[in-house]
Write a protein that holds these residues in place. Structure first.
Motif, PDB file in Angstrom:
ATOM      1  N   TYR A 150      -2.870   9.523 -10.928  1.00 24.72           N
ATOM      2  CA  TYR A 150      -1.601  10.257 -10.947  1.00 24.72           C
ATOM      3  C   TYR A 150      -0.567   9.665  -9.991  1.00 24.72           C
ATOM      4  CZ  TYR A 150      -3.709  14.300 -13.335  1.00 24.72           C
ATOM      5  OH  TYR A 150      -4.314  15.132 -14.235  1.00 24.72           O
ATOM      6  N   SER A 151      -1.051   9.185  -8.846  1.00 21.66           N
ATOM      7  CA  SER A 151      -0.136   8.884  -7.742  1.00 21.66           C
ATOM      8  C   SER A 151      -0.384   7.474  -7.222  1.00 21.66           C
ATOM      9  CB  SER A 151      -0.378   9.871  -6.597  1.00 21.66           C
ATOM     10  OG  SER A 151      -0.411  11.194  -7.086  1.00 21.66           O
ATOM     11  N   VAL A 152       0.591   6.967  -6.477  1.00 21.42           N
ATOM     12  CA  VAL A 152       0.478   5.627  -5.908  1.00 21.42           C
ATOM     13  C   VAL A 152      -0.165   5.727  -4.520  1.00 21.42           C
ATOM     14  CG1 VAL A 152       1.783   3.610  -5.141  1.00 21.42           C
ATOM     15  CG2 VAL A 152       2.472   4.836  -7.223  1.00 21.42           C
ATOM     16  N   MET A 153      -1.123   4.857  -4.256  1.00 21.46           N
ATOM     17  CA  MET A 153      -1.819   4.880  -2.969  1.00 21.46           C
ATOM     18  C   MET A 153      -0.924   4.300  -1.882  1.00 21.46           C
ATOM     19  SD  MET A 153      -4.794   6.158  -3.691  1.00 21.46           S
ATOM     20  CE  MET A 153      -6.032   5.704  -2.451  1.00 21.46           C
ATOM     21  N   ASP A 154      -0.951   4.933  -0.696  1.00 22.08           N
ATOM     22  CA  ASP A 154      -0.157   4.445   0.439  1.00 22.08           C
ATOM     23  C   ASP A 154      -0.664   3.096   0.930  1.00 22.08           C
ATOM     24  OD1 ASP A 154       1.508   6.612   0.460  1.00 22.08           O
ATOM     25  OD2 ASP A 154       0.341   7.720   1.945  1.00 22.08           O
ATOM     26  N   ARG A 155       0.226   2.407   1.630  1.00 19.95           N
ATOM     27  CA  ARG A 155      -0.098   1.088   2.178  1.00 19.95           C
ATOM     28  C   ARG A 155      -0.721   1.274   3.563  1.00 19.95           C
ATOM     29  NH1 ARG A 155       2.332  -2.341   5.310  1.00 19.95           N
ATOM     30  NH2 ARG A 155       2.260  -4.595   5.005  1.00 19.95           N
ATOM     31  N   GLU A 156      -1.953   1.790   3.595  1.00 19.43           N
ATOM     32  CA  GLU A 156      -2.651   2.017   4.860  1.00 19.43           C
ATOM     33  C   GLU A 156      -4.109   1.603   4.730  1.00 19.43           C
ATOM     34  OE1 GLU A 156      -0.497   5.557   7.273  1.00 19.43           O
ATOM     35  OE2 GLU A 156      -1.679   6.201   5.560  1.00 19.43           O
ATOM     36  N   PHE A 157      -4.567   0.782   5.656  1.00 18.12           N
ATOM     37  CA  PHE A 157      -5.934   0.254   5.607  1.00 18.12           C
ATOM     38  C   PHE A 157      -6.594   0.452   6.945  1.00 18.12           C
ATOM     39  CE2 PHE A 157      -2.623  -2.631   4.185  1.00 18.12           C
ATOM     40  CZ  PHE A 157      -2.631  -2.318   2.834  1.00 18.12           C
ATOM     41  N   TYR A 158      -7.911   0.548   6.888  1.00 17.69           N
ATOM     42  CA  TYR A 158      -8.682   0.591   8.128  1.00 17.69           C
ATOM     43  C   TYR A 158      -8.941  -0.846   8.589  1.00 17.69           C
ATOM     44  CZ  TYR A 158     -12.807   0.776  11.117  1.00 17.69           C
ATOM     45  OH  TYR A 158     -13.698   0.601  12.145  1.00 17.69           O
ATOM     46  N   ILE A 159      -8.500  -1.166   9.819  1.00 14.12           N
ATOM     47  CA  ILE A 159      -8.834  -2.447  10.455  1.00 14.12           C
ATOM     48  C   ILE A 159      -9.587  -2.086  11.739  1.00 14.12           C
ATOM     49  CG2 ILE A 159      -7.939  -4.607  11.419  1.00 14.12           C
ATOM     50  CD1 ILE A 159      -7.279  -4.298   8.445  1.00 14.12           C
ATOM     51  N   PRO A 160     -10.836  -2.510  11.862  1.00 14.90           N
ATOM     52  CA  PRO A 160     -11.643  -2.092  13.024  1.00 14.90           C
ATOM     53  C   PRO A 160     -10.980  -2.501  14.342  1.00 14.90           C
ATOM     54  CG  PRO A 160     -13.001  -3.278  11.414  1.00 14.90           C
ATOM     55  CD  PRO A 160     -11.582  -3.429  10.969  1.00 14.90           C
ATOM     56  N   ALA A 161     -11.157  -1.686  15.349  1.00  9.91           N
ATOM     57  CA  ALA A 161     -10.779  -2.103  16.698  1.00  9.91           C
ATOM     58  C   ALA A 161     -11.707  -3.251  17.105  1.00  9.91           C
ATOM     59  CB  ALA A 161     -10.934  -0.929  17.655  1.00  9.91           C
ATOM     60  N   PRO A 162     -11.214  -4.208  17.923  1.00  6.43           N
ATOM     61  CA  PRO A 162     -12.033  -5.382  18.266  1.00  6.43           C
ATOM     62  C   PRO A 162     -13.420  -4.999  18.783  1.00  6.43           C
ATOM     63  CG  PRO A 162      -9.802  -5.639  19.095  1.00  6.43           C
ATOM     64  CD  PRO A 162      -9.871  -4.247  18.549  1.00  6.43           C
ATOM     65  N   GLU A 163     -13.531  -3.906  19.528  1.00  6.22           N
ATOM     66  CA  GLU A 163     -14.840  -3.561  20.099  1.00  6.22           C
ATOM     67  C   GLU A 163     -15.831  -3.049  19.050  1.00  6.22           C
ATOM     68  OE1 GLU A 163     -11.959  -2.148  20.782  1.00  6.22           O
ATOM     69  OE2 GLU A 163     -12.118   0.023  21.076  1.00  6.22           O
TER      70      GLU A 163
END
Lengths: 317, 317, 317, 317
Positions: free
Chosen positions: B134-147
């Protein structure tokens, strides 16, 4: 919601009435969705059958909660009231069931054991039943009102036929009352809770002497989708009278709780008709002006009769 | 409940914050059980990972509701606070699970798709997920913190080992960020929602180009028994870090909601140890003063190591 | 698998025995996993209580099916027998439950109604019960053997104490037998199935006159994971005797069906002990040589007693 | 069952083909119900999409098993074939669902992740999915055939419109293929399974770089009632093409397995039409000869259009 369906505290003894009213007197402020018509009747018993009741103990959500979940929204989820109503009716019509799982309701129900045995077959609910291993069962039985004392239906293996009257009715009522009373007296005697404390049989054993019309009670909690499934089967004319009367009260409580969903439910789920593929073909041909007969309908004689009965129209010659 | 876990409205953009605060401003009076510590945080987001959150959208019941259902009582069900606590701990200790099903909670969660895929395996919950049809997915991704950028464990087929550092870490982060951004840009390009409206591919198809660290969101509702089952598996040290952080926040929210049950849960379910039949035999013999060795323990070398590690004691020679 | 547990066709009348043997005579060739020990006893009744039975009507999968699913493999999934056993024990020890859901079993069970009421609380199973709305219930009741006629326990609200004897026992048995027989005779009288066809009450009403020790029967189908959950609760010493005897027969049938899983189940699930966080702390301190007392144990006196009883060791002074 | 739907071993690589044929070569004798048409195709893959498949791994029961459970019978439960068919059609027509839960089927399915995410929403099934925490995902992606490369529908928020062609189609295919290949190559690079073993990122982290059209696989087991529910939603014209093709193959497999039930399912569940209460009223009035208009129909313009379209008749003036 029918005017006839009202809570009646007198169904309970004064101690329980007092506990309920004490509970009702405790109010708090909340940021959760609140439904005034539910607050009005919260905790109070609605009588069913001769000793049973249904009372709403808690609820979660309202009409808006379904809209909110369907839109996975941050706020209330509502746009215009009109749009919300349209969305709810769309979801109901197209069997999008998951948003209706977002509302939850919890009942306290008192009911005969043979009704409880049917009811428990609905597996997607949470149940805590009064335990006859821990506690002693009250001396309360369901005895049908004379107008519900029906004979076995002659043309339906699981239905009821005409009502028994006169001497026959009296005899049945005497048997039901007599056996229930005697079995319960013997139950108490075996427990040693009557004047004679000699026996002291374990509760988990003594209970086997009770008849199936003994009342039990439970807390029963379910989501709105599963409640509607329960109601569509049990508030239906094919359901046994003794469970249908519970479902009818609960349908009325649903109307107080989520009026827009209740209306959609009645329009699209309860009041409708499912046409099978061959029945749909018959309707289509008849609407197109063709004179369809059972012989060329693709339906068995039984299905043919059922179709015209469901349409409430005379069977074509 | 840890002080560190606090709601943070800044996790959301100003429009959503405003919607939530508007919702919080609407209060009503209710006869239902109300928990002040839940009202305090209702609707507000608790940040998890880089863009995710958990927020409580609704709840039903409190510590007392479990007691009430266990007693199938007419009023609140409470006797003395002390007795209620005893009953709750008894129920938890002896795995009487049905009374805990009488409380219900509803969360709004934002989480990466690969976490959602683990989470959804818990089947006894109600879910409404944001729909990419139905809808467009936002431009947001999980990028791990370096630790959290861990290497594959060398001795555990599904675990993590040491943390990557320096050039290796930088390269991994570049890849994750680069691929996610490019795939999402191409997703929008195929949809025709960028400057170039030519393509206009169906949303249900274009979404297949997204990477598994894209954020999705859902409403997730469950009863307290199933919540505890979820938490016992996912707030555990063996769970993947990216789902464990959600479970830890939810465990903290549970402490606000039902503090007595939370305490019993930590004592009897989370902090304990299940001894197998052979391990129980080892413990019994050792407590009786016998010098048990692996060879005569009935345990495999691996189980023998696991037992002493779980007991936090040095392995006998 | 105990030698004592054997099928006994004489539990059924000759017509049913003949039907079962006719069914057993029909064999076919299959590419599905087949378990010889199950084929041996398929369809035949294992007696339970005075008139009840359990019989296996169908099964799907074997020990190998769990391995196959855990590995999501193309072929049988087995490597070496030794490795397969190791994997099964690993899955059981670490509570990886989904592979055990890949085996399924279907039983036909005859059991008293009050036992059926406990049993049905296990919701994750499929059930078809004999319907007293359609059919007439047989004249068969559970009457306890004298050695199971226990008094109420004085220190456990739901348990059994010493066995009744002499006149007391005789009186209880007379009551149970007398009430069951009278209620059933009146049931038939109300139905009009005795010599006097006058009344003809609907079956769905007449059944309410039956006592809870009347036998019913059902088809009950479940997966192996849920079967083990059922058995861990019902083959346990805390379960009521009348349901435990069914569970014990089913545990024996499980040993025939999936012997490796059965062994792992007994080691890791049935024969073990769950230590709570405070109990674990006591055990750890005692193993480290400390003289722990109840006062400084963090356990209530009751939990302290329960711990040493579960460890089968004398309580420290 | 359509002739076009046939197993095709060449969908798998030679090693897997050999494993499957080795498994097929192992046959045994059984007293369980056996279906020759299922034995013929057992274990063999039916191709779906470009790299997916469905294969039946095990089954329990046949048409007769439903009859047997509905009658709670001792033997096969069958009377005359004709009566059995009548009973099955009666059960289907009147939504008696529990007897259909007595048959069980287990599939091995290979499918794109975005399809798996829709599929898993059917909660009443048992699932073991290939784990990307333990194992490395294969380099296989779903790339739509050109004729399925549809634009977003202009009048249905979740549907497909016309097919893209020429340069637009080519560009979309290039993007999908290019991004999937690059993301997978980077996945292997982060894992260190390409020529450069430097990085060695944990599998549970690296997988987040994969695109949603990557193929996964699982064992999926369900009972026949829930299978039919799945098929009624997913073999429907409103389902997304990429899941519908799986459902269509499974519907065909169902026809081989339980032909009488399959026929009843198509007549009463798939090919029919549910009339809402107001739509039923329109049909009734029209059949009685009245000229109904939208204005006086009680239906919205949209429902009015949907009704005549569903009846496949011209809309009245």
């Amino acid at each position: 919601m029918s005017d006839a369906v009202q809570p009646d505290p007198s169904r309970l003894d004064p101690t329980m009435q007092a506990e309920i009213e004490a509970l009702r007197a405790q109010t708090g402020e909340t940021r959760r969705a609140t439904v005034a018509a539910m607050e009005d009747i919260l905790h109070r018993p609605f009588p069913v059958l001769d000793h049973g009741f249904v009372r709403v103990v808690d609820y979660m959500g309202d009409d808006g909660a379904v809209v909110q979940a369907a839109r996975v929204s941050y706020g209330r989820g509502t746009k215009q009231v009109r749009e919300d109503r349209g969305l709810i009716r769309y979801l109901m019509r197209h069997r999008h069931t998951t948003p209706f799982e977002m509302c939850e309701i919890k009942f306290h129900v008192k009911l005969p054991i043979f009704v409880a045995r049917q009811w428990i077959r609905h597996r997607t609910a949470n149940v805590n039943e009064y335990s006859a291993r821990y506690s002693v069962m009250d001396r309360e039985f369901y005895i049908p009102a004379p107008e519900h004392l029906a004979a076995q239906s002659s043309d339906n293996r699981q239905g009821r036929g005409t009502v028994l009257e006169g001497a026959e009715a009296a005899e049945v009522l005497d048997i039901l009352r007599g056996d229930a009373v005697r079995c319960h007296a013997n139950y108490e005697h075996m427990l040693g809770t009557d004047d004679d404390a000699r026996l002291g049989l374990a509760r988990e054993l003594a209970r086997m002497n009770l008849t199936l019309n003994t009342y039990t009670q439970w807390y029963w909690k379910t989501d709105l989708h599963n409640l509607m499934h329960f109601l569509s089967l049990r508030a239906d004319s094919h359901a046994q009278f003794e469970i249908r009367v519970y479902a009818e009260v609960m349908l009325d409580l649903m109307a107080r709780w989520v009026p827009v969903i209740h209306e959609a439910f009645r329009d699209y789920r309860m009041g409708g008709l499912h046409l099978s593929r061959p029945a749909l073909s018959v309707v289509r041909r008849a609407l197109a002006g063709e004179a369809v007969t059972q012989a060329d309908s693709g339906l068995s004689p039984r299905e043919w009769r059922e179709l015209w009965a469901a349409l409430d129209l005379p069977m074509p010659e």
